[in-house]
Write a protein that holds these residues in place. Structure first.
Motif, PDB file in Angstrom:
ATOM      1  N   HIS A   1       0.832  -1.210   0.000  1.00  0.00           N
ATOM      2  CA  HIS A   1       0.000   0.000   0.000  1.00  0.00           C
ATOM      3  C   HIS A   1       0.867   1.261   0.000  1.00  0.00           C
ATOM      4  N   ASN A   2       0.210   2.380  -0.236  1.00  0.00           N
ATOM      5  CA  ASN A   2       0.807   3.707  -0.109  1.00  0.00           C
ATOM      6  C   ASN A   2       0.316   4.311   1.196  1.00  0.00           C
ATOM      7  N   TYR A   3       1.147   5.124   1.813  1.00  0.00           N
ATOM      8  CA  TYR A   3       0.756   5.843   3.025  1.00  0.00           C
ATOM      9  C   TYR A   3       0.979   7.338   2.805  1.00  0.00           C
ATOM     10  N   ALA A   4       0.169   8.149   3.455  1.00  0.00           N
ATOM     11  CA  ALA A   4       0.212   9.616   3.349  1.00  0.00           C
ATOM     12  C   ALA A   4      -0.040  10.049   1.913  1.00  0.00           C
ATOM     13  N   THR A   5      -1.077   9.478   1.325  1.00  0.00           N
ATOM     14  CA  THR A   5      -1.394   9.756  -0.078  1.00  0.00           C
ATOM     15  C   THR A   5      -1.731  11.219  -0.334  1.00  0.00           C
ATOM     16  N   GLU A   6      -2.102  11.958   0.713  1.00  0.00           N
ATOM     17  CA  GLU A   6      -2.383  13.381   0.533  1.00  0.00           C
ATOM     18  C   GLU A   6      -1.129  14.163   0.136  1.00  0.00           C
ATOM     19  N   SER A   7       0.038  13.579   0.380  1.00  0.00           N
ATOM     20  CA  SER A   7       1.302  14.259   0.082  1.00  0.00           C
ATOM     21  C   SER A   7       2.019  13.677  -1.134  1.00  0.00           C
ATOM     22  N   MET A   8       1.379  12.757  -1.844  1.00  0.00           N
ATOM     23  CA  MET A   8       2.032  12.134  -2.996  1.00  0.00           C
ATOM     24  C   MET A   8       2.412  13.180  -4.034  1.00  0.00           C
ATOM     25  N   LEU A   9       3.577  13.016  -4.610  1.00  0.00           N
ATOM     26  CA  LEU A   9       4.006  13.838  -5.739  1.00  0.00           C
ATOM     27  C   LEU A   9       3.567  13.100  -7.005  1.00  0.00           C
ATOM     28  N   ASP A  10       2.490  13.555  -7.590  1.00  0.00           N
ATOM     29  CA  ASP A  10       1.852  12.829  -8.696  1.00  0.00           C
ATOM     30  C   ASP A  10       2.812  12.447  -9.820  1.00  0.00           C
ATOM     31  N   ALA A  11       3.759  13.300 -10.124  1.00  0.00           N
ATOM     32  CA  ALA A  11       4.687  13.015 -11.219  1.00  0.00           C
ATOM     33  C   ALA A  11       5.583  11.806 -10.930  1.00  0.00           C
ATOM     34  N   TRP A  12       5.664  11.380  -9.649  1.00  0.00           N
ATOM     35  CA  TRP A  12       6.543  10.286  -9.266  1.00  0.00           C
ATOM     36  C   TRP A  12       5.791   9.017  -8.870  1.00  0.00           C
ATOM     37  N   THR A  13       4.505   8.942  -9.167  1.00  0.00           N
ATOM     38  CA  THR A  13       3.747   7.767  -8.752  1.00  0.00           C
ATOM     39  C   THR A  13       3.777   6.631  -9.766  1.00  0.00           C
ATOM     40  N   ASP A  14       3.985   6.923 -11.046  1.00  0.00           N
ATOM     41  CA  ASP A  14       4.044   5.867 -12.062  1.00  0.00           C
ATOM     42  C   ASP A  14       5.200   6.158 -13.005  1.00  0.00           C
ATOM     43  N   LEU A  15       6.273   5.404 -12.859  1.00  0.00           N
ATOM     44  CA  LEU A  15       7.479   5.611 -13.656  1.00  0.00           C
ATOM     45  C   LEU A  15       7.615   4.601 -14.792  1.00  0.00           C
ATOM     46  N   THR A  16       6.612   3.739 -14.956  1.00  0.00           N
ATOM     47  CA  THR A  16       6.730   2.626 -15.900  1.00  0.00           C
ATOM     48  C   THR A  16       6.861   3.063 -17.351  1.00  0.00           C
ATOM     49  N   GLY A  17       6.341   4.209 -17.743  1.00  0.00           N
ATOM     50  CA  GLY A  17       6.409   4.635 -19.142  1.00  0.00           C
ATOM     51  C   GLY A  17       7.679   5.378 -19.515  1.00  0.00           C
ATOM     52  N   LEU A  18       8.544   5.644 -18.542  1.00  0.00           N
ATOM     53  CA  LEU A  18       9.764   6.394 -18.828  1.00  0.00           C
ATOM     54  C   LEU A  18      10.832   5.505 -19.446  1.00  0.00           C
ATOM     55  N   PRO A  19      11.707   6.083 -20.282  1.00  0.00           N
ATOM     56  CA  PRO A  19      12.813   5.277 -20.803  1.00  0.00           C
ATOM     57  C   PRO A  19      13.736   4.864 -19.665  1.00  0.00           C
ATOM     58  N   GLY A  20      14.397   3.755 -19.836  1.00  0.00           N
ATOM     59  CA  GLY A  20      15.311   3.257 -18.817  1.00  0.00           C
ATOM     60  C   GLY A  20      16.715   3.121 -19.356  1.00  0.00           C
ATOM     61  N   TYR A  21      17.681   3.353 -18.488  1.00  0.00           N
ATOM     62  CA  TYR A  21      19.082   3.259 -18.863  1.00  0.00           C
ATOM     63  C   TYR A  21      19.818   2.422 -17.826  1.00  0.00           C
ATOM     64  N   ARG A  22      20.656   1.537 -18.291  1.00  0.00           N
ATOM     65  CA  ARG A  22      21.461   0.720 -17.397  1.00  0.00           C
ATOM     66  C   ARG A  22      22.714   1.490 -16.996  1.00  0.00           C
ATOM     67  N   SER A  23      23.227   1.207 -15.823  1.00  0.00           N
ATOM     68  CA  SER A  23      24.408   1.915 -15.307  1.00  0.00           C
ATOM     69  C   SER A  23      25.590   1.810 -16.257  1.00  0.00           C
ATOM     70  N   GLU A  24      25.787   0.622 -16.834  1.00  0.00           N
ATOM     71  CA  GLU A  24      26.956   0.436 -17.704  1.00  0.00           C
ATOM     72  C   GLU A  24      26.862   1.242 -18.997  1.00  0.00           C
ATOM     73  N   GLU A  25      25.693   1.795 -19.293  1.00  0.00           N
ATOM     74  CA  GLU A  25      25.544   2.647 -20.471  1.00  0.00           C
ATOM     75  C   GLU A  25      26.113   4.051 -20.245  1.00  0.00           C
ATOM     76  N   ASN A  26      26.396   4.404 -19.009  1.00  0.00           N
ATOM     77  CA  ASN A  26      26.945   5.721 -18.684  1.00  0.00           C
ATOM     78  C   ASN A  26      28.468   5.601 -18.669  1.00  0.00           C
ATOM     79  N   GLU A  27      29.085   5.883 -19.823  1.00  0.00           N
ATOM     80  CA  GLU A  27      30.519   5.685 -19.981  1.00  0.00           C
ATOM     81  C   GLU A  27      31.341   6.505 -18.994  1.00  0.00           C
ATOM     82  N   ALA A  28      30.908   7.724 -18.683  1.00  0.00           N
ATOM     83  CA  ALA A  28      31.668   8.577 -17.766  1.00  0.00           C
ATOM     84  C   ALA A  28      31.714   7.971 -16.360  1.00  0.00           C
ATOM     85  N   VAL A  29      30.611   7.431 -15.913  1.00  0.00           N
ATOM     86  CA  VAL A  29      30.582   6.809 -14.586  1.00  0.00           C
ATOM     87  C   VAL A  29      31.398   5.521 -14.593  1.00  0.00           C
TER      88      VAL A  29
END
Length: 143
Positions: free
Chosen positions: A102-130
């Motif tokens: 479950h979620n708790y303190a839903t009155e304070s949820m930051l809506d933009a951070w509740t569903d990240l599934t549609g964002l592109p993803g990058y693996r750590s090894e793809e960041n050559e500088a790091v």
């Protein structure tokens, strides 16, 4: 299950139910962790064994939080007058075992951070500088 802080100074073991974790969205937890929300697993205090007692911060008049004063890792949340407490899911050695119930303190949820599934993803090894920085330090990048 076992866990601890980033530097290894604080270690613990706890009897915990991984399928009963939750996300806390309250403003206090956001400030305490620096995150948009924090994943917690509730445990009975008597079911937590600290190999080394963590540092404790009185984060409000009614609660305190265990952490490591050497590396800064937040380790949980507790009401002093309760038999239970929460441990941060990310502090466990195998956090993949946890499932949010479950979620708790839903009155304070930051809506933009509740569903990240549609964002592109990058693996750590793809960041050559790091990866180069880890290599230059003579180490492999952590998972």
């Amino acid at each position: 299950m076992t866990g601890g802080c980033q530097c290894g100074r604080i270690r613990f073991s706890a009897a915990v139910e991984p399928d009963k974790a939750y996300a806390c969205h309250c403003k206090m937890c956001r400030k305490a962790t620096g995150g948009a929300w924090i994943a917690f697993a509730g445990v009975r205090k008597e079911d937590v064994t600290w190999e080394r007692e963590p540092d404790w911060y009185a984060s409000s008049p009614i609660a305190r939080r265990p952490f490591c004063s050497h590396c800064g890792t937040p380790l949980g949340f507790a009401f002093p007058d309760s038999e239970t407490m929460d441990l941060t899911v990310g502090a466990f050695d195998d956090p993949a075992a946890f499932r949010p119930a479950h979620n708790y303190a839903t009155e304070s949820m930051l809506d933009a951070w509740t569903d990240l599934t549609g964002l592109p993803g990058y693996r750590s090894e793809e960041n050559e500088a790091v990866m180069r920085r880890w290599h230059d330090a003579g180490m492999e990048a952590p998972e």
